[in-house]
Motif scaffolding. Structure first.
Motif, PDB file in Angstrom:
ATOM      1  N   THR A  99      20.559  20.317 -15.277  1.00 26.47           N
ATOM      2  CA  THR A  99      19.819  20.770 -14.067  1.00 26.47           C
ATOM      3  C   THR A  99      20.815  20.620 -12.793  1.00 26.47           C
ATOM      4  OG1 THR A  99      18.908  18.573 -13.811  1.00 26.47           O
ATOM      5  CG2 THR A  99      17.666  19.750 -15.078  1.00 26.47           C
ATOM      6  N   GLY A 100      20.768  21.630 -12.026  1.00 30.99           N
ATOM      7  CA  GLY A 100      21.653  21.532 -10.874  1.00 30.99           C
ATOM      8  C   GLY A 100      22.998  22.368 -11.138  1.00 30.99           C
ATOM      9  N   SER A 101      23.604  22.680  -9.883  1.00 28.75           N
ATOM     10  CA  SER A 101      24.835  23.400  -9.747  1.00 28.75           C
ATOM     11  C   SER A 101      25.891  22.768 -10.513  1.00 28.75           C
ATOM     12  CB  SER A 101      25.076  23.873  -8.571  1.00 28.75           C
ATOM     13  OG  SER A 101      25.866  22.611  -7.637  1.00 28.75           O
ATOM     14  N   ASP A 102      26.767  23.384 -10.991  1.00 35.38           N
ATOM     15  CA  ASP A 102      28.118  22.850 -11.800  1.00 35.38           C
ATOM     16  C   ASP A 102      28.839  21.845 -10.711  1.00 35.38           C
ATOM     17  OD1 ASP A 102      27.561  24.417 -13.871  1.00 35.38           O
ATOM     18  OD2 ASP A 102      29.064  26.004 -13.537  1.00 35.38           O
ATOM     19  N   GLU A 103      28.860  22.223  -9.485  1.00 36.55           N
ATOM     20  CA  GLU A 103      29.725  21.673  -8.650  1.00 36.55           C
ATOM     21  C   GLU A 103      29.173  20.104  -8.201  1.00 36.55           C
ATOM     22  OE1 GLU A 103      31.072  21.280  -3.841  1.00 36.55           O
ATOM     23  OE2 GLU A 103      30.770  23.391  -4.759  1.00 36.55           O
ATOM     24  N   ASP A 104      27.528  20.214  -8.068  1.00 33.20           N
ATOM     25  CA  ASP A 104      26.923  19.174  -8.016  1.00 33.20           C
ATOM     26  C   ASP A 104      26.846  18.162  -9.253  1.00 33.20           C
ATOM     27  OD1 ASP A 104      26.133  19.807  -5.519  1.00 33.20           O
ATOM     28  OD2 ASP A 104      24.029  20.437  -6.084  1.00 33.20           O
ATOM     29  N   ASN A 105      26.912  18.775 -10.320  1.00 34.14           N
ATOM     30  CA  ASN A 105      26.979  17.906 -11.526  1.00 34.14           C
ATOM     31  C   ASN A 105      28.354  17.204 -11.757  1.00 34.14           C
ATOM     32  OD1 ASN A 105      24.273  18.369 -12.350  1.00 34.14           O
ATOM     33  ND2 ASN A 105      24.595  19.981 -13.706  1.00 34.14           N
ATOM     34  N   ARG A 106      29.147  17.999 -11.211  1.00 29.49           N
ATOM     35  CA  ARG A 106      30.629  17.395 -11.418  1.00 29.49           C
ATOM     36  C   ARG A 106      30.724  16.126 -10.374  1.00 29.49           C
ATOM     37  NH1 ARG A 106      32.431  22.633 -12.126  1.00 29.49           N
ATOM     38  NH2 ARG A 106      32.786  22.751  -9.759  1.00 29.49           N
ATOM     39  N   ASP A 107      30.318  16.196  -9.357  1.00 28.26           N
ATOM     40  CA  ASP A 107      30.197  15.313  -8.556  1.00 28.26           C
ATOM     41  C   ASP A 107      29.195  14.067  -8.760  1.00 28.26           C
ATOM     42  OD1 ASP A 107      30.482  14.000  -5.774  1.00 28.26           O
ATOM     43  OD2 ASP A 107      28.373  14.310  -5.609  1.00 28.26           O
ATOM     44  N   LEU A 108      28.267  14.322  -9.207  1.00 37.29           N
ATOM     45  CA  LEU A 108      27.209  13.312 -10.139  1.00 37.29           C
ATOM     46  C   LEU A 108      27.811  12.638 -11.052  1.00 37.29           C
ATOM     47  CD1 LEU A 108      24.421  11.751  -9.578  1.00 37.29           C
ATOM     48  CD2 LEU A 108      23.393  13.914 -11.045  1.00 37.29           C
ATOM     49  N   SER A 109      28.330  13.451 -11.971  1.00 38.56           N
ATOM     50  CA  SER A 109      28.904  12.661 -13.243  1.00 38.56           C
ATOM     51  C   SER A 109      30.060  11.747 -12.526  1.00 38.56           C
ATOM     52  CB  SER A 109      29.671  13.817 -14.149  1.00 38.56           C
ATOM     53  OG  SER A 109      30.299  14.472 -13.604  1.00 38.56           O
ATOM     54  N   HIS A 110      30.792  12.196 -11.704  1.00 37.10           N
ATOM     55  CA  HIS A 110      32.062  11.146 -11.198  1.00 37.10           C
ATOM     56  C   HIS A 110      31.389   9.982 -10.568  1.00 37.10           C
ATOM     57  CE1 HIS A 110      35.309   9.883  -8.595  1.00 37.10           C
ATOM     58  NE2 HIS A 110      36.166  10.320  -9.798  1.00 37.10           N
ATOM     59  N   ARG A 111      30.222  10.023  -9.742  1.00 36.03           N
ATOM     60  CA  ARG A 111      29.509   9.147  -8.914  1.00 36.03           C
ATOM     61  C   ARG A 111      29.140   8.045 -10.253  1.00 36.03           C
ATOM     62  NH1 ARG A 111      25.292   9.996  -5.934  1.00 36.03           N
ATOM     63  NH2 ARG A 111      25.163  12.194  -6.469  1.00 36.03           N
ATOM     64  N   ARG A 112      28.585   8.643 -11.409  1.00 39.07           N
ATOM     65  CA  ARG A 112      28.070   7.760 -12.276  1.00 39.07           C
ATOM     66  C   ARG A 112      29.035   6.811 -12.816  1.00 39.07           C
ATOM     67  NH1 ARG A 112      23.635  12.224 -14.893  1.00 39.07           N
ATOM     68  NH2 ARG A 112      22.112  11.600 -13.307  1.00 39.07           N
ATOM     69  N   ALA A 113      30.263   7.512 -13.310  1.00 40.91           N
ATOM     70  CA  ALA A 113      31.251   6.705 -13.879  1.00 40.91           C
ATOM     71  C   ALA A 113      31.547   5.716 -12.725  1.00 40.91           C
ATOM     72  CB  ALA A 113      32.511   7.953 -14.100  1.00 40.91           C
ATOM     73  N   THR A 114      31.961   6.386 -11.779  1.00 43.31           N
ATOM     74  CA  THR A 114      32.284   5.170 -10.742  1.00 43.31           C
ATOM     75  C   THR A 114      31.421   4.070 -10.305  1.00 43.31           C
ATOM     76  OG1 THR A 114      33.478   6.867  -9.186  1.00 43.31           O
ATOM     77  CG2 THR A 114      32.892   4.870  -8.144  1.00 43.31           C
ATOM     78  N   SER A 115      30.241   3.940 -10.710  1.00 46.11           N
ATOM     79  CA  SER A 115      28.961   3.040 -10.660  1.00 46.11           C
ATOM     80  C   SER A 115      29.514   2.139 -11.892  1.00 46.11           C
ATOM     81  CB  SER A 115      27.626   3.639 -10.840  1.00 46.11           C
ATOM     82  OG  SER A 115      27.278   4.304  -9.817  1.00 46.11           O
ATOM     83  N   VAL A 116      30.016   2.678 -13.076  1.00 44.03           N
ATOM     84  CA  VAL A 116      30.151   1.707 -14.262  1.00 44.03           C
ATOM     85  C   VAL A 116      31.505   1.089 -13.782  1.00 44.03           C
ATOM     86  CG1 VAL A 116      31.017   1.746 -16.597  1.00 44.03           C
ATOM     87  CG2 VAL A 116      28.862   3.161 -15.842  1.00 44.03           C
ATOM     88  N   TYR A 117      32.670   1.782 -13.334  1.00 39.87           N
ATOM     89  CA  TYR A 117      33.638   1.275 -12.814  1.00 39.87           C
ATOM     90  C   TYR A 117      33.583  -0.056 -11.940  1.00 39.87           C
ATOM     91  CZ  TYR A 117      38.256   0.891 -10.050  1.00 39.87           C
ATOM     92  OH  TYR A 117      39.303   0.460  -9.435  1.00 39.87           O
ATOM     93  N   GLN A 118      32.638   0.161 -10.878  1.00 45.74           N
ATOM     94  CA  GLN A 118      32.528  -0.846 -10.127  1.00 45.74           C
ATOM     95  C   GLN A 118      31.815  -2.114 -10.721  1.00 45.74           C
ATOM     96  OE1 GLN A 118      30.247   1.309  -7.167  1.00 45.74           O
ATOM     97  NE2 GLN A 118      32.185   1.792  -5.915  1.00 45.74           N
ATOM     98  N   SER A 119      31.076  -1.717 -11.643  1.00 47.36           N
ATOM     99  CA  SER A 119      30.303  -2.978 -12.433  1.00 47.36           C
ATOM    100  C   SER A 119      31.349  -3.607 -13.198  1.00 47.36           C
ATOM    101  CB  SER A 119      29.085  -2.416 -13.222  1.00 47.36           C
ATOM    102  OG  SER A 119      28.262  -3.422 -14.142  1.00 47.36           O
ATOM    103  N   LEU A 120      32.055  -3.072 -13.754  1.00 46.80           N
ATOM    104  CA  LEU A 120      32.997  -3.524 -14.710  1.00 46.80           C
ATOM    105  C   LEU A 120      34.019  -4.354 -13.701  1.00 46.80           C
ATOM    106  CD1 LEU A 120      33.614  -0.680 -17.250  1.00 46.80           C
ATOM    107  CD2 LEU A 120      32.720  -3.023 -17.607  1.00 46.80           C
ATOM    108  N   ILE A 121      34.192  -3.817 -12.660  1.00 50.28           N
ATOM    109  CA  ILE A 121      35.255  -4.471 -11.729  1.00 50.28           C
ATOM    110  C   ILE A 121      34.493  -5.923 -11.390  1.00 50.28           C
ATOM    111  CG2 ILE A 121      36.090  -4.731  -9.521  1.00 50.28           C
ATOM    112  CD1 ILE A 121      37.730  -2.861 -10.959  1.00 50.28           C
ATOM    113  N   VAL A 122      33.162  -5.985 -11.178  1.00 49.11           N
ATOM    114  CA  VAL A 122      32.537  -7.403 -10.890  1.00 49.11           C
ATOM    115  C   VAL A 122      32.756  -8.382 -12.259  1.00 49.11           C
ATOM    116  CG1 VAL A 122      30.066  -8.190 -10.550  1.00 49.11           C
ATOM    117  CG2 VAL A 122      30.985  -6.216  -9.263  1.00 49.11           C
ATOM    118  N   SER A 123      32.686  -7.775 -13.017  1.00 52.67           N
ATOM    119  CA  SER A 123      32.826  -8.419 -14.475  1.00 52.67           C
ATOM    120  C   SER A 123      34.357  -8.829 -14.553  1.00 52.67           C
ATOM    121  CB  SER A 123      32.151  -7.709 -15.694  1.00 52.67           C
ATOM    122  OG  SER A 123      30.712  -7.576 -15.364  1.00 52.67           O
ATOM    123  N   LYS A 124      35.055  -8.602 -13.699  1.00 57.50           N
ATOM    124  CA  LYS A 124      36.564  -9.080 -14.074  1.00 57.50           C
ATOM    125  C   LYS A 124      37.698  -8.088 -14.703  1.00 57.50           C
ATOM    126  CE  LYS A 124      35.579 -12.765 -11.449  1.00 57.50           C
ATOM    127  NZ  LYS A 124      35.315 -12.340  -9.860  1.00 57.50           N
TER     128      LYS A 124
END
Length: 169
Positions: A99-124
Motif C-alpha cells: 500500500t502506498g507509493s514506491d517513494e513513500d514505502n522506501r522512506d517508511l521502510s528506512h524509518r522502520r529500520a532506523t527505529s530498530v537501529y535506535q533501539s539497539l543503540i539504547v541496548s548498547k
C-alpha cells in the motif's frame, strides 16, 4: 635470579590475560541455536543469519516500535553484544507492504529500520557495527493480495517488518 623470576611471572601473566581475553566466535549454527532458543525466527545464509521478529510487525504507515518489539530487540542485543559475536556487522533492512507509493514505502521502510537501529543503540550495540537500508515493498515474504485481487491483511502485516542480518566479518 630474581629478575629471571619476574620475567617468567610477568610473561606468564601476559600470556594468561591474552588467552583469557580470546574467545572463539560462534559459528552460524551456534548463533542460530542461540537466537532460536530465545524464540526468534532465523534463516541461515552462506555468510550471515537473518533474524526475524516473530509477531512484531508495524502498523500501516507507522515506524513506531511496540513494547513487544523493544523486548525482542533487547533479546537480540544480548546476543549480538556477546564477545563471540561482536566482530559481526548488522544490516537492518526495513520493508513495507504494497500500500502506498514506491517513494513513500522506501522512506517508511528506512524509518522502520532506523527505529530498530535506535533501539539497539539504547541496548548498547555499537553503532559502527550497524547499517540501515529501506527496501520498501520490493521483497515481500507474504502475498499482499489474495488470488481474487483483494487486499490480504495478514500478508500485508507480515511484510511490514525489519529483518536483522548478522554478517560474518
Amino acid at each position: 635470579m630474581r629478575l629471571a623470576k619476574k620475567i617468567i611471572v610477568t610473561t606468564g601473566l601476559v600470556a594468561f590475560f591474552m588467552l583469557s581475553g580470546c574467545t572463539t566466535p560462534y559459528t552460524n549454527k551456534e548463533l542460530l541455536d542461540i537466537f532460536n532458543a530465545k524464540g526468534l525466527d532465523t534463516l541461515a545464509r552462506d555468510n550471515s543469519i537473518v533474524v526475524f521478529l516473530p509477531g512484531v510487525f508495524f502498523d500501516v504507515g507507522k515506524a513506531d516500535l511496540t513494547q513487544l518489539a523493544q523486548f525482542k530487540l533487547g533479546e537480540i542485543a544480548s546476543v549480538v553484544n556477546d564477545p563471540r559475536v561482536t566482530e559481526r556487522v548488522l544490516l537492518l533492512e526495513g520493508h513495507t507492504d504494497s500500500t502506498g507509493s514506491d517513494e513513500d514505502n522506501r522512506d517508511l521502510s528506512h524509518r522502520r529500520a532506523t527505529s530498530v537501529y535506535q533501539s539497539l543503540i539504547v541496548s548498547k550495540v555499537n553503532a559502527k557495527r550497524m547499517s540501515v537500508r529501506g527496501f520498501g515493498e520490493k521483497y515481500p515474504i507474504a502475498d499482499n493480495t489474495k488470488s481474487d485481487g483483494s487486499p490480504n491483511p495478514e500478508g500485508q502485516a507480515k511484510n511490514r517488518r525489519v529483518e536483522i542480518v548478522v554478517n560474518n566479518p
